[in-house]
Design a protein around this motif. Structure first.
Motif, mmCIF file in Angstrom:
data_model
loop_
_atom_site.group_PDB
_atom_site.id
_atom_site.type_symbol
_atom_site.label_atom_id
_atom_site.label_comp_id
_atom_site.label_asym_id
_atom_site.label_seq_id
_atom_site.Cartn_x
_atom_site.Cartn_y
_atom_site.Cartn_z
ATOM 1 N N GLU A 70 0.830 -1.208 0.000
ATOM 2 C CA GLU A 70 0.000 0.000 0.000
ATOM 3 C C GLU A 70 0.864 1.257 0.000
ATOM 4 O O GLU A 70 0.907 2.015 0.970
ATOM 5 C CB GLU A 70 -0.961 -0.023 1.189
ATOM 6 C CG GLU A 70 -1.766 -1.301 1.320
ATOM 7 C CD GLU A 70 -2.375 -1.761 -0.002
ATOM 8 O OE1 GLU A 70 -2.990 -0.933 -0.712
ATOM 9 O OE2 GLU A 70 -2.212 -2.944 -0.350
ATOM 10 N N ASP A 72 2.418 4.579 -2.641
ATOM 11 C CA ASP A 72 2.182 5.361 -3.857
ATOM 12 C C ASP A 72 3.503 5.863 -4.427
ATOM 13 O O ASP A 72 4.417 6.170 -3.671
ATOM 14 C CB ASP A 72 1.282 6.565 -3.542
ATOM 15 C CG ASP A 72 -0.094 6.136 -3.053
ATOM 16 O OD1 ASP A 72 -0.645 5.168 -3.626
ATOM 17 O OD2 ASP A 72 -0.605 6.757 -2.099
ATOM 18 N N GLU A 74 1.568 3.505 -7.544
ATOM 19 C CA GLU A 74 1.448 2.072 -7.760
ATOM 20 C C GLU A 74 2.543 1.596 -8.710
ATOM 21 O O GLU A 74 2.716 2.134 -9.806
ATOM 22 C CB GLU A 74 0.082 1.730 -8.353
ATOM 23 C CG GLU A 74 -0.177 0.241 -8.530
ATOM 24 C CD GLU A 74 -0.396 -0.485 -7.215
ATOM 25 O OE1 GLU A 74 -0.017 -1.669 -7.135
ATOM 26 O OE2 GLU A 74 -0.970 0.104 -6.279
ATOM 27 N N ASP A 125 -2.428 1.049 -12.170
ATOM 28 C CA ASP A 125 -2.892 1.738 -10.973
ATOM 29 C C ASP A 125 -3.356 0.671 -9.981
ATOM 30 O O ASP A 125 -3.223 -0.529 -10.238
ATOM 31 C CB ASP A 125 -4.016 2.752 -11.281
ATOM 32 C CG ASP A 125 -5.211 2.122 -11.993
ATOM 33 O OD1 ASP A 125 -5.490 0.923 -11.758
ATOM 34 O OD2 ASP A 125 -5.867 2.816 -12.788
ATOM 35 N N TYR A 126 -3.917 1.106 -8.869
ATOM 36 C CA TYR A 126 -4.343 0.164 -7.825
ATOM 37 C C TYR A 126 -5.310 -0.886 -8.367
ATOM 38 O O TYR A 126 -5.223 -2.064 -8.026
ATOM 39 C CB TYR A 126 -4.996 0.951 -6.686
ATOM 40 C CG TYR A 126 -5.581 0.104 -5.581
ATOM 41 C CD1 TYR A 126 -4.762 -0.611 -4.708
ATOM 42 C CD2 TYR A 126 -6.967 0.032 -5.395
ATOM 43 C CE1 TYR A 126 -5.301 -1.388 -3.686
ATOM 44 C CE2 TYR A 126 -7.518 -0.734 -4.378
ATOM 45 C CZ TYR A 126 -6.681 -1.439 -3.528
ATOM 46 O OH TYR A 126 -7.212 -2.204 -2.511
ATOM 47 N N GLN A 174 -7.196 3.636 -1.327
ATOM 48 C CA GLN A 174 -7.076 4.055 -2.722
ATOM 49 C C GLN A 174 -8.442 4.362 -3.345
ATOM 50 O O GLN A 174 -8.566 5.263 -4.169
ATOM 51 C CB GLN A 174 -6.350 2.978 -3.538
ATOM 52 C CG GLN A 174 -4.893 2.791 -3.165
ATOM 53 C CD GLN A 174 -4.698 1.772 -2.047
ATOM 54 O OE1 GLN A 174 -5.626 1.483 -1.289
ATOM 55 N NE2 GLN A 174 -3.507 1.214 -1.957
#
Length: 280
Positions: A70, A72, A74, A125-126, A174
């Motif tokens: 978790e 940033d 990703e 991305d997530y 997210q």
């Protein structure tokens, strides 16, 4: 010291070739990979199920740490010396796949990890992360790496529904920060809802456990509405009893579970049975 470590992580991230996807790792994690590679190279000719078990046994004692991905932005994040349950299974499989390559190295390990963790192997991305274990299984199955054998060994139909993430967005940082990701997750749920699912109920495991082999992935079926799998580990026969190797959130490390599989799951109210995945 904290500043120095952060700088090293940043350097490892930024020095990835511009033509290659970015990877977040520390020099310590790469060194840990190299040590494991040296230990396992003599066994690289073993079948895949035996390779993952031998790798898993060498990782006994690895600390259990939740939420390591978790971060940033990703991108592929690599840890060898801390893990959770799915990342442990993923790490052992990616490492074993790497061992089978002609020239196994850290870069090829990262590529194998990325191909397992992200939809179509792309860390966009997530939402591109395979957040439901069932999708992780399906993508790896489509690539010829594994197959689900639950129904084959005695499983029965289970009315599995996927909706937990989009109905519990407040549980995911997210999704709270970027609501546009919710629709992407909903598309993944719709895709997963188009398939049939099977599980082996708790009461039936004892009668079919003889069909489970070392290295099979044991998935603990969740009774939570909209959720599929609550926990995973590798099947392991020890002294004639079927147990499993897993990253335990109770013992806070990778262990060979002390209780047999049937006894363990009988005490978990939120699990109603198992699914079984066989490596190829």
């Amino acid at each position: 010291m904290r500043y120095l470590l952060s700088l090293l992580v940043l350097l490892c991230t930024l020095t990835t070739s511009c033509s290659q996807p970015q990877v977040r790792f520390t020099p310590e994690e790469k060194a840990s990979f190299e040590r494991l590679l040296e230990q396992m190279l003599p066994q690289r000719e073993l079948p895949m199920d035996q390779l993952v078990v031998q790798t898993a046994l060498l990782k006994l004692g690895t600390p259990y740490v939740a939420g390591t991905l978790e971060q940033d932005p990703e991108m592929l994040t690599v840890y060898m010396d801390k893990t959770d349950c799915i990342l442990f299974v993923e790490m052992c499989l990616a490492f074993s796949l790497t061992l089978k390559e002609e020239n196994p190295d850290f870069e090829s390990y990262c590529d194998n990890l990325r191909q397992l963790r992200y939809r179509d192997g792309v860390a966009e991305d997530y939402s591109s992360r395979l957040l439901y274990t069932s999708e992780w299984i399906r993508q790896a199955s489509d690539r010829g790496l594994m197959e689900e054998i639950t129904a084959e060994i005695g499983g029965i139909a289970w009315p599995q529904e996927f909706s937990f993430m989009t109905t519990h967005t407040d549980s995911y940082r997210q999704l709270k920060e970027d609501p546009s990701l919710v629709e992407k997750i909903r598309s993944a749920e719709k895709y997963l809802n188009s398939f049939e699912y099977y599980y082996i109920p708790k009461a039936d495991i004892a009668s079919c456990e003889h069909l489970i082999r070392n290295g099979d992935i044991i998935c603990f079926n969740s009774t939570t509405k909209g959720l599929d799998i609550a926990h995973v580990g590798y099947a392991y026969w020890q002294e004639g009893r079927l147990t499993f190797i897993h990253a335990s959130s109770v013992e806070m490390e990778v262990v060979i579970n002390k209780k047999p599989l049937t006894e363990y799951i009988s005490g978990i109210k939120s699990n109603n049975g198992i699914r079984v995945i066989r490596l190829k």
